[in-house]
Motif scaffolding. Structure first.
Motif, PDB file in Angstrom:
ATOM      1  N   ALA A 262       0.841  -1.203   0.000  1.00 41.03           N
ATOM      2  CA  ALA A 262       0.000   0.000   0.000  1.00 41.03           C
ATOM      3  C   ALA A 262       0.874   1.250   0.000  1.00 41.03           C
ATOM      4  N   ALA A 263       1.953   1.228   0.794  1.00 42.08           N
ATOM      5  CA  ALA A 263       2.860   2.373   0.845  1.00 42.08           C
ATOM      6  C   ALA A 263       3.569   2.562  -0.495  1.00 42.08           C
ATOM      7  N   ALA A 264       3.987   1.446  -1.128  1.00 45.10           N
ATOM      8  CA  ALA A 264       4.693   1.529  -2.410  1.00 45.10           C
ATOM      9  C   ALA A 264       3.776   2.038  -3.518  1.00 45.10           C
ATOM     10  N   ILE A 265       2.520   1.605  -3.518  1.00 41.52           N
ATOM     11  CA  ILE A 265       1.568   2.076  -4.524  1.00 41.52           C
ATOM     12  C   ILE A 265       1.416   3.589  -4.435  1.00 41.52           C
ATOM     13  N   SER A 266       1.317   4.091  -3.205  1.00 40.22           N
ATOM     14  CA  SER A 266       1.150   5.534  -3.006  1.00 40.22           C
ATOM     15  C   SER A 266       2.432   6.300  -3.334  1.00 40.22           C
ATOM     16  N   GLY A 272      -2.380  -0.213 -11.181  1.00 40.99           N
ATOM     17  CA  GLY A 272      -2.849  -1.531 -11.571  1.00 40.99           C
ATOM     18  C   GLY A 272      -2.631  -2.607 -10.539  1.00 40.99           C
ATOM     19  N   TYR A 273      -2.130  -2.249  -9.351  1.00 35.80           N
ATOM     20  CA  TYR A 273      -1.904  -3.242  -8.306  1.00 35.80           C
ATOM     21  C   TYR A 273      -2.766  -2.926  -7.090  1.00 35.80           C
ATOM     22  N   ALA A 274      -3.138  -3.978  -6.364  1.00 31.68           N
ATOM     23  CA  ALA A 274      -3.929  -3.812  -5.141  1.00 31.68           C
ATOM     24  C   ALA A 274      -2.990  -3.815  -3.930  1.00 31.68           C
ATOM     25  N   PRO A 275      -3.400  -3.224  -2.816  1.00 34.70           N
ATOM     26  CA  PRO A 275      -2.572  -3.230  -1.596  1.00 34.70           C
ATOM     27  C   PRO A 275      -2.630  -4.586  -0.900  1.00 34.70           C
ATOM     28  N   LEU A 276      -2.062  -5.587  -1.570  1.00 34.28           N
ATOM     29  CA  LEU A 276      -2.037  -6.952  -1.055  1.00 34.28           C
ATOM     30  C   LEU A 276      -0.590  -7.425  -0.949  1.00 34.28           C
ATOM     31  N   THR A 277      -0.385  -8.484  -0.188  1.00 33.55           N
ATOM     32  CA  THR A 277       0.940  -9.103  -0.143  1.00 33.55           C
ATOM     33  C   THR A 277       1.361  -9.486  -1.562  1.00 33.55           C
ATOM     34  N   THR A 278       2.574  -9.090  -1.930  1.00 32.35           N
ATOM     35  CA  THR A 278       3.008  -9.196  -3.326  1.00 32.35           C
ATOM     36  C   THR A 278       4.420  -9.764  -3.417  1.00 32.35           C
ATOM     37  N   ALA A 334       7.006   7.163   4.484  1.00 28.93           N
ATOM     38  CA  ALA A 334       5.978   8.101   4.040  1.00 28.93           C
ATOM     39  C   ALA A 334       4.574   7.651   4.430  1.00 28.93           C
ATOM     40  N   ALA A 335       4.423   6.360   4.784  1.00 28.21           N
ATOM     41  CA  ALA A 335       3.101   5.863   5.172  1.00 28.21           C
ATOM     42  C   ALA A 335       2.595   6.530   6.439  1.00 28.21           C
ATOM     43  N   LYS A 336       3.507   6.989   7.275  1.00 26.91           N
ATOM     44  CA  LYS A 336       3.153   7.699   8.502  1.00 26.91           C
ATOM     45  C   LYS A 336       3.952   9.004   8.523  1.00 26.91           C
ATOM     46  N   PRO A 337       3.472  10.047   7.879  1.00 22.73           N
ATOM     47  CA  PRO A 337       4.227  11.304   7.799  1.00 22.73           C
ATOM     48  C   PRO A 337       4.649  11.804   9.174  1.00 22.73           C
ATOM     49  N   GLY A 338       5.929  12.166   9.267  1.00 22.16           N
ATOM     50  CA  GLY A 338       6.454  12.663  10.528  1.00 22.16           C
ATOM     51  C   GLY A 338       6.979  11.579  11.443  1.00 22.16           C
ATOM     52  N   TRP A 339       6.669  10.333  11.138  1.00 20.49           N
ATOM     53  CA  TRP A 339       7.158   9.229  11.956  1.00 20.49           C
ATOM     54  C   TRP A 339       8.531   8.767  11.437  1.00 20.49           C
TER      55      TRP A 339
END
Length: 464
Positions: A262-266, A272-278, A334-339
Motif C-alpha cells: 500500500a505504501a509503495a503504490i502511493s 494496476g496493483y492492489a494493496p495486497l501481499t506481493t 511516508a506511510a506515517k508522515p512525521g514518523w
C-alpha cells in the motif's frame, strides 16, 4: 595562568593538514554530515573529516592516528542502517568517497579492480558496453568499499551471492599504516588464512579497504520480471519456500506485505496493483529458460492462492518495478508522515521463514505497532520496518523492544540477527547471544591483534 593542554587529535589535525591541505576539514557542517548514517543512533560529531584520495594518504593518516591513539571511522556514502559511521568517540572521519577510480577491467577473466568510493551504479555503467555487470544490489547508493565493510547483500543474492562471494581480493591499510594485499585473481586458492574473508564484514574495525577486486558476471541473454499478489502472507511465503526447494534459478524474489505494498503504490505511483501481499520476481537466462522459469513459478504461486501473475519484459517497466522495490524504505516512512522507522534484518533458514515472518507480523499487530515488511525472501532474509512517533517519549524504546522480539524469534528458529546490514551500534547486544562468549572472545582477540590501540571504528560490533 591556566594553560590548555593540547589534545592528541589536534596534533593529528595539524600534521595531516601538511599533506591533505584543505581536504582536512573542521567545518561544522561537514562534521555534522559525517556524524551519522541512515539509522536511529544519536549522531556524534567527529573532530575533523579527512577527504583522502590515495592509499598513501590513508596510510600516512592512520600512522598518525595510531601514534597519537586517535579514533578513525571510515566513511563511504553514509547509507548504513546500524550506526557504522557514527564517530562515537569523536576523532577523524575518514571519507573515502573521492577514491573513485576503476583501475582494471579484465573482460576475459571477468574481474575488475576498483577503489572503495566507486558505487555499484558507476561500475555497472562502466561495464555495460562490455557485456558484463556486477550483481550485488543492496538498493541504496552505497560505495563498494562500504559494501565490503558491511558484507552487503541485496535483491540478487539468491542467484549471484552476497558481496562475500563476489570479492576476490583486497588492498587494506591496517591500523598502524601498513598496507597489505589479500586474495588475488584466481577463482580458488588454498594458500594460508583467508584474510579477504576476515576483512569482508569487519565494519572498519580491523583496517581500511583501499582497493577491491571483484568477480563480474555476463549480462544475461534475457531478463523478465513478474509480479503476483496474494490475499495473505502465508500463501506468498509458502510459494517462496516451494520455489527455492524445487531449485528454480530465480535471480530475485522479493516480498512486500500488504502494508508495504500500500505504501509503495502511493509513494511510487504503481498503477494496476492492489494493496495486497506481493511477490516481485526476476528471471535471468536464455529466452527459453526465462519462459520456463516464469511458467513454473506461475504454477507454484497459483497453487498457494497467487493471482494476477504479470510478466514485464519491457526494460522501462522492469526498472519501474525494481525502483519501487528499492524505494520501499522511503515508501514505508511516508506511510506515517512525521514518523521514523527502525528496520530489522533477520535471516532464517528458508524452511523456517513462514514461522519467523508470520509470527513477527502477528506479534507486532498484537502490541499495537504499525509495521511494513519487505524481504529478500529467496534466501530467508526479511526487513520489518517498525514505525514510531518521535514525539512519543516511549516511541523509540517500544520500537527497540519490538526489534528485540523479532530477533529473538529469528534466533530461536536457527537464524541470525543480521542477514546483510551488519552489527555496528544497533545490533551489538545480539552478537554474544547468537555466537556465544567464547566465539566473541576470539573475535576480540583478532581485533586486538590487528588494532592493539583500539583506534579503528571503536565502539562498533563490541560494546567496549
Amino acid at each position: 595562568m591556566d594553560t590548555i593542554t593540547p589534545r592528541p587529535v589536534d596534533a593529528v589535525i595539524a600534521a595531516a593538514r601538511g599533506f591533505l591541505g584543505d581536504r582536512l576539514s573542521t567545518n561544522a557542517a561537514v562534521r555534522e554530515q559525517h556524524s551519522h548514517g541512515e539509522d536511529s543512533s544519536t549522531p556524534t560529531l567527529p573532530d575533523a573529516v579527512a577527504f583522502v584520495e590515495t592509499t598513501e594518504e590513508v596510510s600516512r593518516l592512520l600512522r598518525l592516528c595510531h601514534q597519537h591513539e586517535v579514533p578513525v571511522v571510515p566513511f563511504g556514502a553514509g547509507t548504513s542502517l546500524e550506526g557504522h559511521v557514527n564517530p562515537v568517540r569523536a576523532g577523524i572521519s575518514l571519507d573515502l568517497s573521492r577514491m573513485t577510480a576503476i583501475l582494471e577491467v579484465n573482460a576475459e577473466d571477468m574481474d575488475c579492480l576498483v577503489e572503495p568510493g566507486v558505487t555499484r551504479q558507476q561500475l555497472n555503467d562502466h561495464l555495460r558496453d562490455q557485456g558484463m555487470f556486477f550483481p550485488v544490489d543492496p538498493g541504496s547508493h552505497c560505495t563498494l568499499g562500504g559494501m565490503v565493510a558491511t558484507r552487503a547483500s541485496g535483491t540478487n543474492a539468491v542467484r549471484y551471492g552476497t558481496i562475500r562471494e563476489n570479492v576476490l581480493g583486497l588492498e587494506v591499510v591496517l591500523a598502524d599504516g601498513r598496507v597489505i594485499q589479500t586474495g588475488g585473481r584466481t577463482r580458488k586458492a588454498a594458500n594460508g588464512y583467508d584474510l579477504t574473508r576476515l576483512f569482508v564484514g569487519s565494519e572498519g574495525t580491523l583496517g581500511v579497504v583501499t582497493k577491491v577486486r571483484l568477480r563480474l558476471h555476463g549480462i544475461p541473454e534475457a531478463m523478465s520480471s513478474a509480479v503476483v499478489q496474494f490475499d495473505g502472507l502465508e500463501g506468498a511465503v509458502r510459494s517462496v519456500i516451494e520455489v527455492m526447494q524445487m531449485g528454480v534459478p530465480v535471480a530475485r524474489i522479493e516480498l512486500l506485505d500488504d502494508d508495504m505494498m500500500a505504501a509503495a503504490i502511493s509513494y511510487s505511483k504503481l498503477e494496476g496493483y492492489a494493496p495486497l501481499t506481493t511477490l516481485f520476481l526476476e528471471f535471468h537466462g536464455s529466452e527459453a529458460g526465462v519462459q520456463e522459469q516464469a511458467e513454473t513459478v506461475e504454477a507454484i504461486t497459483a497453487g498457494h492462492g497467487g493471482h494476477g501473475f504479470q510478466w514485464a519484459k519491457d526494460p522501462a517497466l522492469r526498472a519501474k518495478l525494481w525502483k519501487a522495490r528499492h524505494d520501499s524504505y522511503w515508501a514505508g516512512c511516508a506511510a506515517k508522515p512525521g514518523w521514523k522507522a527502525l528496520t530489522t534484518d533477520v535471516c532464517v533458514p528458508i524452511s523456517r521463514l513462514a514461522e519467523a515472518l508470520l509470527g513477527a507480523k502477528e506479534e507486532a499487530k498484537e502490541l499495537g505497532h504499525f509495521t511494513c515488511i519487505v524481504g529478500h525472501v529467496g534466501d530467508g532474509n526479511f526487513h520489518q520496518m517498525v514505525l514510531y512517533d518521535p514525539n512519543d517519549p516511549q516511541g523509540l524504546e517500544r520500537a527497540w523492544d519490538m526489534d528485540r522480539r523479532i530477533v529473538a524469534r529469528g534466533l530461536a528458529l536457527g537464524g541470525t540477527c543480521s542477514g546483510e546490514h551488519g552489527i555496528g551500534l544497533g545490533k551489538r547486544e545480539f552478537l554474544e547471544e547468537e555466537h556465544g562468549a567464547e566465539a566473541l572472545a576470539v573475535m576480540r582477540s583478532l581485533k586486538h591483534a590487528l588494532d592493539p590501540k583500539g583506534i579503528m571504528n571503536p565502539g562498533k560490533m563490541f560494546r567496549n
